[in-house]
Each structure stands twice: as C-alpha cells, then as structure tokens.
Write an enzyme that holds these catalytic residues in place. Structure first.
Site, PDB file in Angstrom:
ATOM      1  N   CYS A  40       0.396   1.610  -9.198  1.00  0.00           N
ATOM      2  CA  CYS A  40       0.861   1.611  -7.802  1.00  0.00           C
ATOM      3  C   CYS A  40       2.223   0.911  -7.737  1.00  0.00           C
ATOM      4  CB  CYS A  40      -0.183   0.849  -6.985  1.00  0.00           C
ATOM      5  SG  CYS A  40       0.256   0.406  -5.313  1.00  0.00           S
ATOM      6  N   SER A  42       3.036  -1.430  -5.940  1.00  0.00           N
ATOM      7  CA  SER A  42       2.856  -2.890  -5.830  1.00  0.00           C
ATOM      8  C   SER A  42       2.880  -3.531  -7.222  1.00  0.00           C
ATOM      9  CB  SER A  42       1.540  -3.225  -5.124  1.00  0.00           C
ATOM     10  OG  SER A  42       1.518  -2.646  -3.837  1.00  0.00           O
ATOM     11  N   HIS A  45       6.453  -4.112  -7.906  1.00  0.00           N
ATOM     12  CA  HIS A  45       6.937  -5.306  -7.207  1.00  0.00           C
ATOM     13  C   HIS A  45       6.536  -6.575  -7.967  1.00  0.00           C
ATOM     14  CE1 HIS A  45       8.268  -2.982  -3.848  1.00  0.00           C
ATOM     15  NE2 HIS A  45       7.079  -2.743  -3.337  1.00  0.00           N
ATOM     16  N   HIS A  62      -4.519  -3.152 -10.140  1.00  0.00           N
ATOM     17  CA  HIS A  62      -5.401  -3.513  -9.017  1.00  0.00           C
ATOM     18  C   HIS A  62      -6.128  -2.313  -8.437  1.00  0.00           C
ATOM     19  CE1 HIS A  62      -1.496  -2.473  -7.234  1.00  0.00           C
ATOM     20  NE2 HIS A  62      -2.218  -1.964  -6.261  1.00  0.00           N
ATOM     21  N   CYS A 170      -7.095   1.427  -4.070  1.00  0.00           N
ATOM     22  CA  CYS A 170      -5.853   1.010  -3.414  1.00  0.00           C
ATOM     23  C   CYS A 170      -5.283   2.169  -2.608  1.00  0.00           C
ATOM     24  CB  CYS A 170      -4.807   0.454  -4.366  1.00  0.00           C
ATOM     25  SG  CYS A 170      -3.303  -0.001  -3.457  1.00  0.00           S
TER      26      CYS A 170
HETATM   27  P1  PAD Z   1       5.704   5.299  -4.750  1.00  0.00           P
HETATM   28  O1  PAD Z   1       6.843   4.795  -5.520  1.00  0.00           O
HETATM   29  O2  PAD Z   1       4.695   6.179  -5.397  1.00  0.00           O
HETATM   30  O3  PAD Z   1       6.214   6.088  -3.449  1.00  0.00           O
HETATM   31  C1  PAD Z   1       7.365   5.758  -2.731  1.00  0.00           C
HETATM   32  C2  PAD Z   1       7.956   7.070  -2.179  1.00  0.00           C
HETATM   33  O4  PAD Z   1       9.053   6.757  -1.339  1.00  0.00           O
HETATM   34  C3  PAD Z   1       8.479   7.997  -3.275  1.00  0.00           C
HETATM   35  O5  PAD Z   1       7.984   9.303  -3.055  1.00  0.00           O
HETATM   36  C4  PAD Z   1       9.995   7.951  -3.092  1.00  0.00           C
HETATM   37  O6  PAD Z   1      10.622   9.177  -3.406  1.00  0.00           O
HETATM   38  C5  PAD Z   1      10.116   7.634  -1.625  1.00  0.00           C
HETATM   39  N1  PAD Z   1      11.353   6.929  -1.248  1.00  0.00           N
HETATM   40  C6  PAD Z   1      11.884   5.814  -1.827  1.00  0.00           C
HETATM   41  N2  PAD Z   1      13.005   5.441  -1.172  1.00  0.00           N
HETATM   42  C7  PAD Z   1      13.178   6.323  -0.161  1.00  0.00           C
HETATM   43  C8  PAD Z   1      14.149   6.455   0.876  1.00  0.00           C
HETATM   44  N3  PAD Z   1      15.158   5.604   1.003  1.00  0.00           N
HETATM   45  N4  PAD Z   1      13.988   7.480   1.751  1.00  0.00           N
HETATM   46  C9  PAD Z   1      12.968   8.359   1.636  1.00  0.00           C
HETATM   47  N5  PAD Z   1      12.026   8.277   0.680  1.00  0.00           N
HETATM   48  C10 PAD Z   1      12.131   7.274  -0.201  1.00  0.00           C
HETATM   49  O7  PAD Z   1       4.983   4.007  -4.144  1.00  0.00           O
HETATM   50  P2  PAD Z   1       3.471   3.850  -3.622  1.00  0.00           P
HETATM   51  O8  PAD Z   1       3.111   5.032  -2.804  1.00  0.00           O
HETATM   52  O9  PAD Z   1       2.608   3.420  -4.752  1.00  0.00           O
HETATM   53  O10 PAD Z   1       3.650   2.569  -2.679  1.00  0.00           O
HETATM   54  C11 PAD Z   1       4.437   2.643  -1.506  1.00  0.00           C
HETATM   55  C12 PAD Z   1       4.613   1.281  -0.889  1.00  0.00           C
HETATM   56  O11 PAD Z   1       3.382   0.840  -0.336  1.00  0.00           O
HETATM   57  C13 PAD Z   1       5.027   0.195  -1.873  1.00  0.00           C
HETATM   58  O12 PAD Z   1       5.953  -0.683  -1.244  1.00  0.00           O
HETATM   59  C14 PAD Z   1       3.718  -0.515  -2.155  1.00  0.00           C
HETATM   60  O13 PAD Z   1       3.920  -1.828  -2.617  1.00  0.00           O
HETATM   61  C15 PAD Z   1       3.097  -0.474  -0.789  1.00  0.00           C
HETATM   62  C16 PAD Z   1       1.619  -0.688  -0.718  1.00  0.00           C
HETATM   63  N6  PAD Z   1       1.138  -1.405   0.349  1.00  0.00           N
HETATM   64  C17 PAD Z   1      -0.180  -1.598   0.491  1.00  0.00           C
HETATM   65  C18 PAD Z   1      -0.641  -2.355   1.702  1.00  0.00           C
HETATM   66  O14 PAD Z   1      -1.784  -2.782   1.767  1.00  0.00           O
HETATM   67  N7  PAD Z   1       0.215  -2.530   2.680  1.00  0.00           N
HETATM   68  C19 PAD Z   1      -1.103  -1.096  -0.422  1.00  0.00           C
HETATM   69  C20 PAD Z   1      -0.606  -0.351  -1.482  1.00  0.00           C
HETATM   70  C21 PAD Z   1       0.751  -0.150  -1.645  1.00  0.00           C
HETATM   71 ZN    ZN Z   2      -1.667  -0.744  -4.779  1.00  0.00          ZN
END
Ligand code: PAD
Ligand code: ZN
Length: 380
Positions: A40, A42, A45, A62, A170
């Site tokens: 993921c 995260s 990060h 995770h 997740c």
């Molecule tokens: P990912 O990298 O698979 O997806 C991110 C997407 O965003 C990709 O498809 C990129 O092409 C697109 N992207 C990036 N920059 C831009 C931009 N400027 N404009 C348009 N599109 C863009 O990540 P993910 O889906 O695994 O995670 C996404 C976020 O969610 C990440 O910050 C992660 O840490 C967070 C998250 N939060 C929680 C929560 O509980 N809040 C849980 C899991 C993940």
């Molecule tokens: Zn996650």
C-alpha cells in the site's frame, strides 16, 4: 523462531529481506503464517520516513492474510488452522473511542501503532543483533510469520483465495468504509474519486455498490482510469494535463458533486476535491500527507455549507465489517483480482514500493506461500 521478513532499517535505504527472530504469542495474541500481503502507499510513506521520526527499524506490511498457527491462552475467536485477514486497528473495546462506537479510533491501538508495538507496548521481533524491531502498523506481515493482537486477526469464511483476501484489511476496508461509513453515499449521489490506485479503486467499486448515480474517476494515469471504468466508474477524467480540471470533473458529473474522495495525500488534490463540490457537498480525505503538510481552503465557501472530513480506516468496525466485505467478494459482487497488477515474492517488496513511487500499476501482492495463498505464478 527464525523467520524471513522485509525490514525498513532507515528511510532512504532499500527495504531488504533479513532473517529475524519472532517470539511466540502472549495470552491475547495470535501467531499467523502469512500467505500473502498487499503493498500500500502507506508503506511507501513509512519507508520514506515522512510519517514521523523514529519509526524504524521496522518490519513493514499492514495488509495481508494467512492461516493461524497458534493462539495465546485468552484467545477464543480463532484457532490453529483458521484463515484470517489482518486488521491494523485491533481495537480494545473499552477506551473512550471504542465505547462511543468509533472503533477505528481506538486510543491504545493508535498509540501502539505509532510506537510500532503490540497492544501491551512491547515487540515480539528482534534483528540478528538482538535489537528490537517495530511491528509495522501492528501487523508486520511482509514476513513468513507474524504475531498480532487477537483483534488483529479477523476470521475469513471459505470462498476467497488468500492472495486476494490479502487486500481486505487495508484497501478494501478503507475504500468501502470511506463510502459507507465516513461519507454515507446515497442512491443517485454524484461522487468523484481523485486518485484511483489500490485504495481509490476500492472507493470506486464501493460507490457503485452504494448506488451512486455518477462515479467520476480522476487520475493522471490512463491505465488506472481504465481499471476504474471497468470497476463501475461512469466517467473518467485524465488530469495529467491540469488545465481546467475543476471544470472537466464538474462537467462529467453534470454539475458540482455531492462527494469528492481524495485518495492521494497531496494538498493540491485535497483542494481539487473541495473545488469540485456542489453547495452542501463533502470532501472526504483518505490520502495520507507527510507530517507537517498543510492544506488551505477559500473560507468564504463555508457559507455554502461545503464540508471536508478526515477518514481513518474507513471509519470501520473491522470485526463486524470485514467479514461482510469478504462475503461480497466471495459472491463475485466485489472483484479483487483486477486491481492486483503484480504477484511476486518477499524479495519483491522494495521494487513494489518503487513502482508505487512512480505511480505504476495498482496493487502488488507479495506471496509468502504460493500454495497457501492459492496464487498464480509469481513474477520476479
Ligand atoms: P497508490 O499509489 O496506489 O494510488 C495513488 C493514485 O493517485 C495513483 O493512481 C496515481 O496515479 C494517482 N495520483 C498521484 N498523484 C496524482 C495527482 N497529482 N493527480 C491525479 N492523480 C494522482 O496509493 P494507494 O491507493 O495505496 O494509497 C492512496 C493514499 O491513501 C495514500 O496516501 C495512502 O497512504 C492513503 C491511505 N489512507 C488510509 C486511511 O485510513 N486514511 C488507508 C490506506 C491508505
Ligand atoms: Zn494501507
């Protein structure tokens, strides 16, 4: 016992597989043989060190699934041989947040996750030199085996192969929960999903299942937009060219949107989520931004009763909701295989993190045991 695990030694250094020592489970813990785990953003990060200092050395991972090997003496909800998915919020059930029904905000779980420890504040993991290793988000499942808090192992019914069930704990819980719990999307609502990666694609599917009238997928990667359309998005807006983004997204939805989900973690896209809303609409921020990053909004627009809301783990009570989501997957109504762009071995963690940094592909699934995971052929 000795296990192989992917260890973050220090931000900026590749995450490499090491032999580490794992202690057996305490009274309220479960030892799980990991079958598969999803990578993921995260994890990126954490590997980049942007979620706070001192969060290393750590065994990452995770989101995953496996089979219970042993349980502590107070554990009754699972037994050896049971298939489980991990939850990285093993809520205590008795703190103020848990009592108020907000189990995703469990206070001891949050505190210990930040410290990289299990619920009693200690670690079961040590490196070759005897040094304590942190448990990544209380799960540490980029490893052959892991010990998690009892509530961190959620039993799974038969019906989903573990290489797919790995995504439940997740991406699926977060995406579905963001739509159902944090937001509360109603039949016919218009929804934008800004960022259609591993988590955003789950938001897209959940918005469709919730009966949204329009689901506008927004990304700068064409391949993600195609996946989103195949998962139920009604429209796709490519923002690789940032010209007129707000106008184009609103036009796709036939006007301002009821909901905009930001699933990237950047101030500019959080602002974009705000800007596409109709009066009374709500932006839900799922994306995680590095510590210290701020976002700004035009304050006059609070007059139009727009809102912006944070989202942690889809505001989910995982023990209740994860099995429900698993049922949706088992019945074919929530496919998962399509968001898995690569299946690889434990040595592939660092490459998977690098692909996420480049924005290439959706989820990589790390398979520890191909037979247990019922996984297809691995790619190096
Ligand atoms: P990912 O990298 O698979 O997806 C991110 C997407 O965003 C990709 O498809 C990129 O092409 C697109 N992207 C990036 N920059 C831009 C931009 N400027 N404009 C348009 N599109 C863009 O990540 P993910 O889906 O695994 O995670 C996404 C976020 O969610 C990440 O910050 C992660 O840490 C967070 C998250 N939060 C929680 C929560 O509980 N809040 C849980 C899991 C993940
Ligand atoms: Zn996650």
């Amino acid at each position: 016992m000795r296990i192989r695990a992917a260890v973050l030694r220090e931000p900026g250094r590749p995450v490499a597989v090491e032999e580490v020592e794992l202690d057996g489970p305490q009274a309220d813990e479960v030892l799980v043989r990991v079958a598969a785990a999803g990578v993921c953003h995260s994890d990126v990060h954490l590997a980049d060190g942007v979620l706070g200092n001192g969060r290393w050395p750590m065994v990452l991972g995770h989101e995953g699934a496996g089979v219970v090997e042993a349980v502590g003496e107070r554990v009754t909800h699972v037994a050896p041989g049971d298939r489980v998915a991990f939850s990285f919020v093993p809520s205590c059930g008795s703190c103020r947040s848990c009592r108020a029904g907000r189990r995703n905000l469990c206070e001891p779980a949050g505190r210990n996750a930040l410290a990289g420890m299990l619920m009693d504040g200690t670690s079961r993991l040590r490196g070759a030199g005897g040094e304590v290793l942190q448990h990544g988000l209380m799960t540490a499942c980029f490893a052959e085996r892991t010990v998690v808090a009892a509530a961190g192992a959620v039993p799974l019914e038969a019906g989903i192969p573990l290489w797919q069930a790995a995504l439940l704990g997740c991406g699926v819980v977060t995406g579905a929960g963001a739509v159902r719990n944090t937001a509360g999307v109603r039949l016919g609502d218009s929804v934008a999903v800004i960022g259609c990666g591993g988590v955003g694609l789950q938001v897209v599917a959940a918005a469709g299942l919730a009966g949204a009238g329009r689901v506008v997928a927004v990304d700068r990667d064409r391949a993600k937009l195609e996946l989103a359309l195949a998962r139920g998005a009604t429209d796709a807006v490519d923002v690789s060219d940032e010209e007129n983004m707000v106008k184009r997204i609103r036009a796709a939805a036939g006007g301002g949107l009821d909901w905009a989900f930001e699933v990237i973690g950047r101030p500019s896209t959080m602002r974009l989520a705000w800007d596409v809303l109709r009066p009374g609409g709500t932006a839900i921020v799922v994306g995680l931004a590095p510590v210290g990053v701020e976002v700004s909004l035009p304050a006059i627009e609070f007059l139009s009763e727009k809102s912006i809301k944070g989202c942690f783990y889809g505001s989910t009570d995982v023990a209740d909701e994860l099995p429900r989501l698993a049922r949706l997957v088992a019945s074919g109504r929530l496919p998962l295989a399509d968001v898995i762009s690569r299946v690889t071995g434990l040595d592939g963690v660092d490459d998977a993190l690098e692909r996420l940094r480049r924005g290439e592909g959706a989820r990589t699934v790390i398979v520890m045991d191909r037979e247990l995971a019922q996984a297809p052929e691995l790619v190096a």
